[in-house]
Structures are given as structure tokens and as C-alpha cells.
Design an enzyme around this catalytic site. Sequence first.
Site, PDB file in Angstrom:
ATOM      1  N   TYR A 141       0.813  -1.212   0.000  1.00  0.00           N
ATOM      2  CA  TYR A 141       0.000   0.000   0.000  1.00  0.00           C
ATOM      3  C   TYR A 141       0.846   1.261   0.000  1.00  0.00           C
ATOM      4  CZ  TYR A 141      -3.981  -3.068   1.075  1.00  0.00           C
ATOM      5  OH  TYR A 141      -4.936  -4.049   1.039  1.00  0.00           O
ATOM      6  N   LYS A 190       3.328 -15.350   2.745  1.00  0.00           N
ATOM      7  CA  LYS A 190       3.241 -16.135   1.510  1.00  0.00           C
ATOM      8  C   LYS A 190       4.673 -16.452   1.097  1.00  0.00           C
ATOM      9  CE  LYS A 190       0.950 -17.905  -2.009  1.00  0.00           C
ATOM     10  NZ  LYS A 190       0.034 -19.068  -1.884  1.00  0.00           N
ATOM     11  N   ASP A 222      -3.154 -17.975   2.151  1.00  0.00           N
ATOM     12  CA  ASP A 222      -4.309 -18.653   1.546  1.00  0.00           C
ATOM     13  C   ASP A 222      -4.847 -19.728   2.489  1.00  0.00           C
ATOM     14  OD1 ASP A 222      -1.865 -19.924   1.106  1.00  0.00           O
ATOM     15  OD2 ASP A 222      -2.341 -20.625  -0.912  1.00  0.00           O
ATOM     16  N   ASP A 246      -5.374  -6.581   5.789  1.00  0.00           N
ATOM     17  CA  ASP A 246      -6.563  -5.886   5.308  1.00  0.00           C
ATOM     18  C   ASP A 246      -7.642  -6.908   4.941  1.00  0.00           C
ATOM     19  OD1 ASP A 246      -8.255  -3.892   4.382  1.00  0.00           O
ATOM     20  OD2 ASP A 246      -7.248  -3.691   2.444  1.00  0.00           O
ATOM     21  N   ASP A 250     -11.245  -8.286   7.343  1.00  0.00           N
ATOM     22  CA  ASP A 250     -12.636  -8.256   6.871  1.00  0.00           C
ATOM     23  C   ASP A 250     -13.247  -9.648   7.027  1.00  0.00           C
ATOM     24  OD1 ASP A 250     -12.488  -5.562   6.046  1.00  0.00           O
ATOM     25  OD2 ASP A 250     -13.676  -5.988   4.240  1.00  0.00           O
TER      26      ASP A 250
END
Length: 356
Positions: A141, A190, A222, A246, A250
Site C-alpha cells: 500500500y 506467503k 491462503d 486488510d 474483513d
Amino acid sequence: MFNIAVLPGDGIGAEIVPEAVKVLNAIGKKYGHSFRFTDGLIGGAAIDAVGVPLPEDTLKLCNESDAVLLGAIGGPKWDTLPVHLRPEAGALLPLRKALGLYANLRPAILYNALINASTLKREVIEGIDIMVIRELTGGLYFGEKKREKTPAGQSAVDTLVYSTEEIVRIARLGFEIAMKRKKILHSVDKANVLESSRLWRETVTELGKEYPEVELIHMYVDNCAMQLVRWPKQFDVIVTENMFGDILTDQASMLTGSIGMLPSASIGGNVGLYEPSHGSAPDIAGQKKANPLATILSAAMMIRYSFNLDREAEAIEDAVVRVLDLGYRTPDIMEDNGKPVNTEEMGDKVVEQIIG
Ligand code: IPM
Ligand code: MG
């Protein structure tokens, strides 16, 4: 005296923030603290008033305050502006960066009274209490971005950079928080694909030697997304980089039934920023339907992390539990036999419980 910068922002922000202010005033009255609130402009509201999403005055106000209470920002009205003027990229991200808030704490706690509000089965979610720690000022970001024309069209580049130093400070917070809880830390990356994740994993492993009591579990992002819905009770504290955090926060919010319940704290600098995890919900703005509990619970995080008022923070959290147990519900958490309340009434109910 605690000075609090209040930035309601856009959409439902103007409805939910006053409820948290009301609750803080009740706490002040009951426990003998004084909170001074100063309003500032941010997001679309700031664009409309002064032409920029993060005015200098707002930044100054935040820097001079003891903590910042933020509502929500953004909405369709400003979505077509150039990116640096949009509320998200032009205000929220730079504000986090300017205040040095590298750590975002997002607890996902299931309130027993809301067990039926989740789409997941009772036995899967009962009793979950997860703290997700998201790195907030690095990674994709904030890396360099670029657009180039190519013979066939365009190409776009986002850069994902992490330094050892950035990883150590967020991971250390993860270990410290894990030490105060169940001493299980999941570090999510990852590392099978990304170089930044390989550095992440090596660095977290090395730091883990300082915390032999904490069980450190590395998990690919994942797999973590899958495990969060398969068996969320395996998690206690999760620490991860910006974008993974992020997305996973959620997802974690939905374990608890409504994102309208989830607070957040962004810390690491001199002035902490506290905001609900949800957005500005333009579809319900102005209708008094919004659930103010995430903002009220963010105020509880504020007084705990920025002002060290643990007892008072618990008083807010306990009041929220009692209000839910009494059956009061905003539309997002409504269920059979729930007692419908609007935004303001929900705030009043929490105040009633605090004042006793
Ligand atoms: C959040 C939001 C923001 C983020 C957006 C609005 C920039 O999704 O706080 O999770 O990605 O950090
Ligand atoms: Mg998000």
C-alpha cells in the site's frame, strides 16, 4: 485532561462518532476524567469544505492531541476524483503514515448474544476471541507505484517492500500481545512465493527465540483464509503484513456476525488512532440505522491503549455486552425477538449501563 481529536468523516461517520463521544463523557463523569473533544475535517467532508481530503489543520490537530477518534471516510461522490484526492488514498493512508501508526489491532470477538447473527455454525464460532495485528504503514500500500504505456495498452506496477526493522517492530508487538493471552502466535505470510514474505518468516522466527514461551506457527495466507472459516478457534493472535491483514480482518469480522461490531486501534506513534473497522456505508447514511457499537468499542480501545484506563475500558465493553444481552439491536444485528433501536438509542443504552 485528555485531548481527543474527533474526525467524523463521511457517510455514517457523523452518526456513529457522537455516540462514542457520549459514552466517553459518561465514563469521564463516572470515573472523574475529563475528555476534551475537538472536531476536524477529513475525507470527502474535507474535500467538499476545503478541497483536500487531509487538510494541514487536521494533521496539526491530530499531532497535538492525545488520541484520534475517526468515524469513516469515502463514498461514491468522491470515487471518481484523481487518486491523491480520494478519501482513502489521500487521507486515511497518509494520516496513518504521518502519525507513524505501524500497528493495527483488530480484535474479532464473538458476543454470545450475537451467536445467531453469524452465518457460520454455532460450534465453529462459539467463544472465538482473536486479535489480528496488521502491519499498517509498509508493504504494497505504500510502495512505489507506476503506470506505463505499452504497445498493447498499459502496464501497472505496485511495489511490496519490507525491511527487517519494519518486520521486527510489528512482530515484537505480536509476541508481546501473545504473552498476555494464550501464548499462541500465528504469523501469516506467503513465503512460498514472495521474497518479502521469506524475509518476514526468517525475521519472525529469529525474534521468536526471545519468546520461548510463545508457540509460533507460520501459516500461508491462503491457508489462513481457509482455516479462519474452517476452525477459527485455533487462532489467538495473528500477525501479518499490510495487505494480508486488510483482507483477513474483513474475513475475521464476519465470524462475529457483523462488521458493525468491530473496533480497531492503530498504534505505534505518539498519537493513536481509533476507528471502527467498517466503512462509511453510504447506503444507510442519514437514516439512523448504523450500529455505533464498533465506534464505541474503538473508544474503549482508545482509553486502554492511549490513556491506560483499563478499568474504564472494561466498563465500556461490559456495558456493550449487557446491552446486547438485554436484546437491543440495530438492523445489522437484528434477529427474532430483538428490540429494535436506532443509532442514538443504542448509544443511550450503553450510557445507561455505564451510569448504572
Ligand atoms: C481498512 C480499509 C482501508 C485499508 C482502505 C479504506 C484504504 O480497507 O482500514 O481496512 O485498506 O487500510
Ligand atoms: Mg480493509
